[in-house]
Design a protein around this motif. Structure first.
Motif, short mmCIF file in Angstrom:
data_model
loop_
_atom_site.label_atom_id
_atom_site.label_comp_id
_atom_site.label_asym_id
_atom_site.label_seq_id
_atom_site.Cartn_x
_atom_site.Cartn_y
_atom_site.Cartn_z
N ALA A 98 -4.04 106.79 80.93
CA ALA A 98 -4.63 107.75 79.99
C ALA A 98 -5.90 108.36 80.57
CB ALA A 98 -4.93 107.05 78.67
N CYS A 99 -6.75 107.53 81.15
CA CYS A 99 -7.99 108.05 81.74
C CYS A 99 -7.69 108.99 82.89
CB CYS A 99 -8.86 106.89 82.22
SG CYS A 99 -9.61 105.91 80.88
N ARG A 101 -5.21 110.89 83.24
CA ARG A 101 -4.65 112.15 82.73
C ARG A 101 -5.68 112.95 81.95
NH1 ARG A 101 0.35 109.95 79.51
NH2 ARG A 101 0.72 112.16 79.00
N ARG A 103 -7.50 111.87 79.33
CA ARG A 103 -7.51 111.51 77.92
C ARG A 103 -8.14 110.14 77.73
NH1 ARG A 103 -1.12 112.98 76.89
NH2 ARG A 103 -1.24 115.21 77.42
N TRP A 105 -10.10 108.92 75.65
CA TRP A 105 -10.17 108.38 74.28
C TRP A 105 -8.93 107.58 73.93
CZ3 TRP A 105 -10.81 113.43 75.78
CH2 TRP A 105 -9.69 114.27 75.68
N TYR A 106 -7.87 107.69 74.75
CA TYR A 106 -6.68 106.86 74.57
C TYR A 106 -6.64 105.69 75.56
CZ TYR A 106 -4.74 110.76 71.84
OH TYR A 106 -4.53 111.74 70.90
N CYS A 107 -7.75 105.39 76.22
CA CYS A 107 -7.78 104.37 77.27
C CYS A 107 -7.00 103.12 76.87
CB CYS A 107 -9.23 104.01 77.59
SG CYS A 107 -9.41 102.71 78.84
N ASN A 172 -11.22 115.54 65.76
CA ASN A 172 -10.49 115.24 66.98
C ASN A 172 -8.99 115.07 66.74
OD1 ASN A 172 -12.94 115.20 68.38
ND2 ASN A 172 -13.20 113.00 68.12
N THR A 173 -8.64 114.25 65.76
CA THR A 173 -7.22 113.96 65.51
C THR A 173 -6.56 115.04 64.67
OG1 THR A 173 -7.87 111.62 65.44
CG2 THR A 173 -5.60 112.15 64.83
N ASP A 307 -10.31 109.01 67.58
CA ASP A 307 -10.00 109.55 68.91
C ASP A 307 -11.27 110.00 69.62
OD1 ASP A 307 -7.33 109.05 68.56
OD2 ASP A 307 -6.80 111.09 67.99
#
Length: 360
Positions: A98-99, A101, A103, A105-107, A172-173, A307
């Motif tokens: 995730a990091c 890519r 993103r 906040w989805y780590c 965010n979401t 998020d």
């Protein structure tokens, strides 16, 4: 030398919490010891006490905190002693898929301190959300410390969980934008923060839904344009009536129960978005007609910590507070001591407070 401090410990499911001696080790590589200045009493802490998260007792409760870095371990360059920080439970790794890519906040590999804090008899403690901040000093991963401008710690600490979760659920979401209609089901601390987020994003109509007249009054104060008392009227019908018969563009469910999630599902417009930010317990289930899921389109999302990316979002929100554009003080119902946490849980369950904040 290790630190001996006082902290709030939950020893067993449903048992009253108590103030006990906690031994905090010196920080190891990648770790920091933080002197806690303030910590909000969040419903998640009550979930821990009730065994609703897991059964890894004893817990060192508290996680919605701000304070000053006391010491750091080897290899730490994010923060230094003397820094004023808000603690977070999403210390991103920077290396997972995730990091990589873009993103973070989805780590998928967030960090906590490697060493345990312990009771005086050597029993290892499980810190709530990897923090444990109802305590005079706590040990965390350095990445859990976000440096911000020095403001009242009682309000800064709220960004560490509830306020960030709510604002992030909207911004965010949910992707709330100018002119959107938004309904928020459940107007406690997180729900009211979602209302604040929707207002900051420029929503045109913000509908607050709750069974408590007191909470609906709070919601008005934070920016709700309309209120629906779910104890008196049909929620779905009321939200549709307020939105021209269509439903809201974004519905944020801040309760975490199947029945309120179903209300959120049917209270949204076609191609609208449902955001679940309320925390359910493990046994809860929801059933929806698959044809309705398909036919209504849109998106069903869950929002974990709004998020958020703490390094991006916390300083921005502190700046908004300092500019007078974000009413964080409005969330603070009372300031209490460590010995008052058990009664604060009771007041929370009775719906008498938005946030009790422990001052240390």
């Amino acid at each position: 030398m290790p630190y001996e401090v006082k902290g709030v410990v939950a020893r067993g499911k449903g048992a009253p919490v108590g103030v006990e001696t906690v031994v905090v080790p010196d920080p190891g590589p990648g770790e920091a010891v933080v002197t806690v200045a303030a910590c909000g009493v969040c419903h998640t802490d009550l979930h821990y006490r009730e065994g609703g998260i897991n059964d890894e007792f004893p817990f060192l409760l508290g996680h919605e905190a701000a304070g000053v870095v006391e010491a750091v371990g080897e290899g730490v360059d994010e923060v230094a002693p003397g820094d004023f920080v808000v603690l977070n439970w999403r210390a991103v790794c920077g290396r997972c898929r995730a990091c990589r890519r873009g993103r973070p906040w989805y780590c998928f590999d967030t960090a906590n301190a490697s060493q345990p804090m312990r009771l005086a008899d050597g029993t290892a403690l499980s810190p709530a959300l990897g923090i444990g901040a109802f305590v005079e000093k706590t040990l965390v991963a350095a990445g859990q410390c976000t440096r911000v401008a020095r403001v009242d710690p009682a309000v800064a600490g709220l960004l560490g969980c509830g306020v960030m979760a709510g604002i992030g659920a909207a911004v965010n979401t949910g992707g709330v934008t100018r002119g959107d209609s938004v309904a928020v089901i459940g107007c406690g601390g997180v729900g009211d923060a979602a209302i604040v987020g929707a207002r900051l994003a420029g929503a045109g109509r913000i509908i607050a839904v709750d069974v408590s007249a007191r909470k609906l009054e709070w919601a008005r104060r934070f920016g709700a344009t309309d209120t629906v008392n779910a104890a008196e009227v049909d929620v779905v019908a009321a939200v549709r009536e307020l939105t021209g018969g269509f439903g809201a563009d974004v519905v944020i469910e801040a309760v975490g129960r199947p029945e309120t999630y179903e209300q959120a599902f049917y209270a949204r417009d076609l191609a609208g978005t449902v955001v679940l930010v309320g925390v359910p317990t493990p046994e809860m289930r929801v059933e929806l007609p698959l044809g309705e899921v398909f036919g209504r389109g849109g998106a069903l999302k869950s929002s974990w910590y709004g998020d958020c990316l703490p390094s991006r979002d916390f300083p921005m929100l502190v700046d908004l507070f300092a500019q007078g554009r974000l009413d964080l003080e409005g969330f603070v119902s009372e300031r209490i001591g460590l010995e008052d946490v058990e009664e604060a849980f009771a007041r929370m369950e009775r719906g008498e407070v938005l946030r009790s904040v422990v001052m240390l």
